[in-house]
Design a protein around this motif. Structure first.
Motif, PDB file in Angstrom:
ATOM      1  N   TRP A  59     -32.701  17.332  27.242  1.00 62.87           N
ATOM      2  CA  TRP A  59     -32.903  17.291  28.694  1.00 62.87           C
ATOM      3  C   TRP A  59     -33.892  16.195  29.053  1.00 62.87           C
ATOM      4  N   PHE A  60     -33.661  15.545  30.177  1.00 63.28           N
ATOM      5  CA  PHE A  60     -34.528  14.465  30.632  1.00 63.28           C
ATOM      6  C   PHE A  60     -34.246  14.224  32.115  1.00 63.28           C
ATOM      7  N   ASP A  61     -35.190  13.570  32.772  1.00 63.26           N
ATOM      8  CA  ASP A  61     -35.038  13.215  34.184  1.00 63.26           C
ATOM      9  C   ASP A  61     -34.669  11.746  34.306  1.00 63.26           C
ATOM     10  N   LEU A  62     -33.822  11.455  35.314  1.00 66.24           N
ATOM     11  CA  LEU A  62     -33.446  10.074  35.610  1.00 66.24           C
ATOM     12  C   LEU A  62     -33.574   9.824  37.104  1.00 66.24           C
ATOM     13  N   PRO A  63     -33.972   8.616  37.499  1.00 62.71           N
ATOM     14  CA  PRO A  63     -33.973   8.298  38.924  1.00 62.71           C
ATOM     15  C   PRO A  63     -32.560   8.423  39.494  1.00 62.71           C
ATOM     16  N   ARG A  64     -32.490   8.688  40.761  1.00 64.71           N
ATOM     17  CA  ARG A  64     -31.191   8.788  41.420  1.00 64.71           C
ATOM     18  C   ARG A  64     -30.621   7.384  41.631  1.00 64.71           C
ATOM     19  N   PRO A  65     -29.429   7.095  41.095  1.00 61.28           N
ATOM     20  CA  PRO A  65     -28.841   5.767  41.304  1.00 61.28           C
ATOM     21  C   PRO A  65     -28.534   5.526  42.776  1.00 61.28           C
ATOM     22  N   GLN A  66     -28.424   4.273  43.131  1.00 53.27           N
ATOM     23  CA  GLN A  66     -28.119   3.922  44.516  1.00 53.27           C
ATOM     24  C   GLN A  66     -26.739   4.434  44.916  1.00 53.27           C
ATOM     25  N   GLY A  97     -32.337   4.998  17.504  1.00 49.21           N
ATOM     26  CA  GLY A  97     -33.104   4.242  18.483  1.00 49.21           C
ATOM     27  C   GLY A  97     -32.756   4.544  19.921  1.00 49.21           C
ATOM     28  N   LEU A  98     -33.718   4.245  20.798  1.00 47.91           N
ATOM     29  CA  LEU A  98     -33.541   4.505  22.227  1.00 47.91           C
ATOM     30  C   LEU A  98     -32.435   3.653  22.846  1.00 47.91           C
ATOM     31  N   ASP A  99     -32.269   2.426  22.365  1.00 47.86           N
ATOM     32  CA  ASP A  99     -31.226   1.578  22.927  1.00 47.86           C
ATOM     33  C   ASP A  99     -29.855   2.216  22.741  1.00 47.86           C
ATOM     34  N   ALA A 100     -29.602   2.752  21.566  1.00 49.63           N
ATOM     35  CA  ALA A 100     -28.311   3.394  21.298  1.00 49.63           C
ATOM     36  C   ALA A 100     -28.147   4.650  22.150  1.00 49.63           C
ATOM     37  N   VAL A 109     -29.857   3.230  35.744  1.00 50.31           N
ATOM     38  CA  VAL A 109     -31.137   3.956  35.690  1.00 50.31           C
ATOM     39  C   VAL A 109     -31.520   4.432  34.296  1.00 50.31           C
ATOM     40  N   VAL A 110     -30.652   4.253  33.295  1.00 55.47           N
ATOM     41  CA  VAL A 110     -30.995   4.777  31.964  1.00 55.47           C
ATOM     42  C   VAL A 110     -32.190   4.054  31.362  1.00 55.47           C
ATOM     43  N   GLY A 111     -32.483   2.848  31.843  1.00 61.76           N
ATOM     44  CA  GLY A 111     -33.643   2.129  31.335  1.00 61.76           C
ATOM     45  C   GLY A 111     -34.968   2.799  31.645  1.00 61.76           C
ATOM     46  N   SER A 112     -34.950   3.802  32.542  1.00 61.55           N
ATOM     47  CA  SER A 112     -36.191   4.525  32.852  1.00 61.55           C
ATOM     48  C   SER A 112     -36.655   5.385  31.681  1.00 61.55           C
ATOM     49  N   ILE A 113     -35.768   5.633  30.718  1.00 63.21           N
ATOM     50  CA  ILE A 113     -36.166   6.371  29.510  1.00 63.21           C
ATOM     51  C   ILE A 113     -36.790   5.355  28.553  1.00 63.21           C
ATOM     52  N   GLU A 114     -38.097   5.374  28.482  1.00 62.59           N
ATOM     53  CA  GLU A 114     -38.830   4.384  27.698  1.00 62.59           C
ATOM     54  C   GLU A 114     -39.449   4.966  26.442  1.00 62.59           C
ATOM     55  N   SER A 115     -39.384   6.295  26.306  1.00 59.37           N
ATOM     56  CA  SER A 115     -40.003   6.943  25.147  1.00 59.37           C
ATOM     57  C   SER A 115     -39.282   8.247  24.852  1.00 59.37           C
ATOM     58  N   ASP A 159     -40.715  10.792  24.200  1.00 55.63           N
ATOM     59  CA  ASP A 159     -41.532  11.845  24.806  1.00 55.63           C
ATOM     60  C   ASP A 159     -40.932  12.328  26.127  1.00 55.63           C
ATOM     61  N   GLN A 160     -40.069  11.518  26.743  1.00 58.42           N
ATOM     62  CA  GLN A 160     -39.416  11.908  27.992  1.00 58.42           C
ATOM     63  C   GLN A 160     -38.209  12.804  27.761  1.00 58.42           C
ATOM     64  N   VAL A 161     -37.846  13.005  26.500  1.00 59.37           N
ATOM     65  CA  VAL A 161     -36.639  13.757  26.149  1.00 59.37           C
ATOM     66  C   VAL A 161     -37.041  15.069  25.487  1.00 59.37           C
ATOM     67  N   LYS A 162     -36.586  16.179  26.053  1.00 55.16           N
ATOM     68  CA  LYS A 162     -36.943  17.504  25.537  1.00 55.16           C
ATOM     69  C   LYS A 162     -35.735  18.148  24.858  1.00 55.16           C
ATOM     70  N   LEU A 163     -35.969  18.743  23.710  1.00 57.88           N
ATOM     71  CA  LEU A 163     -34.907  19.396  22.951  1.00 57.88           C
ATOM     72  C   LEU A 163     -34.816  20.868  23.322  1.00 57.88           C
ATOM     73  N   LEU A 164     -33.636  21.299  23.752  1.00 59.15           N
ATOM     74  CA  LEU A 164     -33.355  22.715  23.960  1.00 59.15           C
ATOM     75  C   LEU A 164     -32.467  23.184  22.814  1.00 59.15           C
ATOM     76  N   THR A 165     -32.992  24.067  22.007  1.00 57.77           N
ATOM     77  CA  THR A 165     -32.198  24.628  20.919  1.00 57.77           C
ATOM     78  C   THR A 165     -31.282  25.701  21.485  1.00 57.77           C
TER      79      THR A 165
END
Length: 429
Positions: free
Chosen positions: A207-214, A257-260, A275-281, A283-289
């Motif tokens: 799970w992660f948050d992304l800006p709303r695309p135009q 890697g993050l690029d992939a 908007v996927v470029g907003s994921i820079e780490s 740490d912004q991605v949370k794992l839900l088992t």
């Protein structure tokens, strides 16, 4: 039955435990626990709810409020006030498989006014309910208070309450009924020695948050292709997004890697590319088992399991909150008359299980089949683009049936609950 708050007897010597006496102790301040506490307090039943956290602010929890829950809030006279809180209303849910948009769910087929789905942060929902519950004198919510074990009768073994610790020290909560609503990692379930059956689902979710695309498409719950499955929940100002991965596959994904990772998101859900470029780490991605499991026995004398402590649901269809709340309603409907008569027995707890276990079994079977067939990485390969003649025929014949069934199955549930007149009736003075 007292109309005052549950009674507290503080220890008088250093190291002694505070004793609280109440009719019902609910362990866990999630949707099941807070809804049950609200219903019991409204009916004049003394109830103490223990929540181990200091607040409800935990992200990436079930944020879906189904039409059935809106109907229950309507019974409580809270629906309109609830809908004044910031939220999103969704009348239909689409999915995009291999680039082809499919319209399987339209909640407008349900009777109004509860003919839409609501997305609202769970902490707002729980804050709202707990504020309403606190208005009743028989409700008490103890935050930052973690249950650690059970109190039992030395001769019969009957559960008499729980041991807990809070900001002011150790507590013994003595109760006629203890309800474990403390989630899929239930402390009370472990203390009682119950082990749920795990059905070994083969996925996890990031799970992660992304800006709303135009430019945004119609509300779409999932994008699938031959490589990935991406989930999108429109939060008005941003998207709460997810990606389904093979269970235990997060480490391999990180190693690529993050690029992939960003490219997979942008390829499967193309509108997210800007908007996927907003994921820079990471740490912004949370794992839900992800877990699908359940108890086959939900009770023993003095103790009842509901919600995730009784049955952990997959995120598929977002029904976990819905089923937890319906457990709470079924529990209140059964135990309120018995507690008012001072005649609660194990048969009353068995009746809750008999009512709620069958719909849980049905929904979990549907979820497991869904994950086997389509709701998994690569599940979009079930449909080619353009569709084959056989696929077009299957869509033409199958979609009308799905559209008739799914709004009720998802929006109302396999066995929807209604709050009984006895629970809604004002308590006797």
């Amino acid at each position: 039955m007292s109309e005052s708050q549950p009674r507290t007897q503080p220890g008088t010597e250093p190291g002694t435990r505070t004793r609280i006496d109440t009719e019902v102790c609910v362990v866990g301040g999630g949707p099941a626990g807070i809804m049950l506490g609200t219903l019991l307090a409204r009916a004049g039943i003394e109830v103490v709810v223990l929540e181990k956290h200091a607040d409800f602010l935990r992200d990436f929890r079930g944020d879906t409020i189904h039409p059935s829950t809106l109907a229950l809030l309507g019974q409580l006279g809270l629906r309109e006030e609830f809908l004044e809180l910031p939220h999103n209303e969704v009348a239909s849910l689409d999915l995009v498989a291999s680039g082809i948009r499919v319209h399987p769910v339209d909640f407008r087929r349900l009777p109004p006014p509860d003919d839409f789905l609501t997305f609202m942060p769970q902490w707002d929902f729980l804050d709202f309910l707990s504020r309403k519950a606190t208005a009743h004198p028989t409700f008490r919510l103890l935050m930052s208070t973690a249950a650690s074990g059970l109190l039992r009768d030395g001769e019969s073994g009957r559960v008499l309450g729980v041991q807990a610790a809070g900001p002011e020290g150790e507590i013994d909560v003595h109760a006629t009924l203890t309800v474990a609503a403390d989630g899929r990692a239930s402390t009370i379930r472990d203390a009682a020695g119950y082990v749920p059956t795990d059905f070994g689902i083969g996925i996890d979710v990031l799970w992660f948050d992304l800006p709303r695309p135009q430019k945004t498409p119609p509300p779409t719950i999932a994008y699938l292709d031959a490589n990935a499955m991406v989930l999108t929940i429109d939060r008005r100002d941003y998207y709460q997004a997810g990606m389904v991965i093979p269970k235990g596959g997060f480490g391999e994904l990180q190693a690529a890697g993050l690029d992939a990772f960003r490219e997979t998101l942008a390829t499967t859900a193309r509108f997210l590319r800007p908007v996927v470029g907003s994921i820079e780490s990471w740490d912004q991605v949370k794992l839900l088992t992800v877990q699908v499991s359940r108890l086959e026995t939900w009770h023993e004398p003095g103790l009842l399991f509901i919600g995730d402590s009784a049955h952990a649901m997959s995120p598929a269809f977002g029904v976990g909150v819905n089923y937890a709340i319906q457990d709470a309603v079924a529990t209140a409907n059964r135990v309120v008359p018995a507690l008012r008569a001072a005649a609660l027995t194990d048969a009353d707890l068995a009746a809750v299980q008999r009512r709620r276990l069958p719909p849980v079994r049905v929904m979990q079977a549907i979820q497991l089949k869904l994950h086997e067939v389509i709701a998994r990485p690569g599940g979009g390969a079930i449909l080619s683009n353009p569709p084959t003649r056989a696929q077009r025929a299957a869509l033409r014949l199958g979609l009308p049936i799905v559209r008739r069934i799914m709004p009720r199955l998802l929006g109302r549930g396999v066995r929807p609950e209604s709050i009984s007149a006895e629970v809604l009736a004002p308590p006797a003075s």
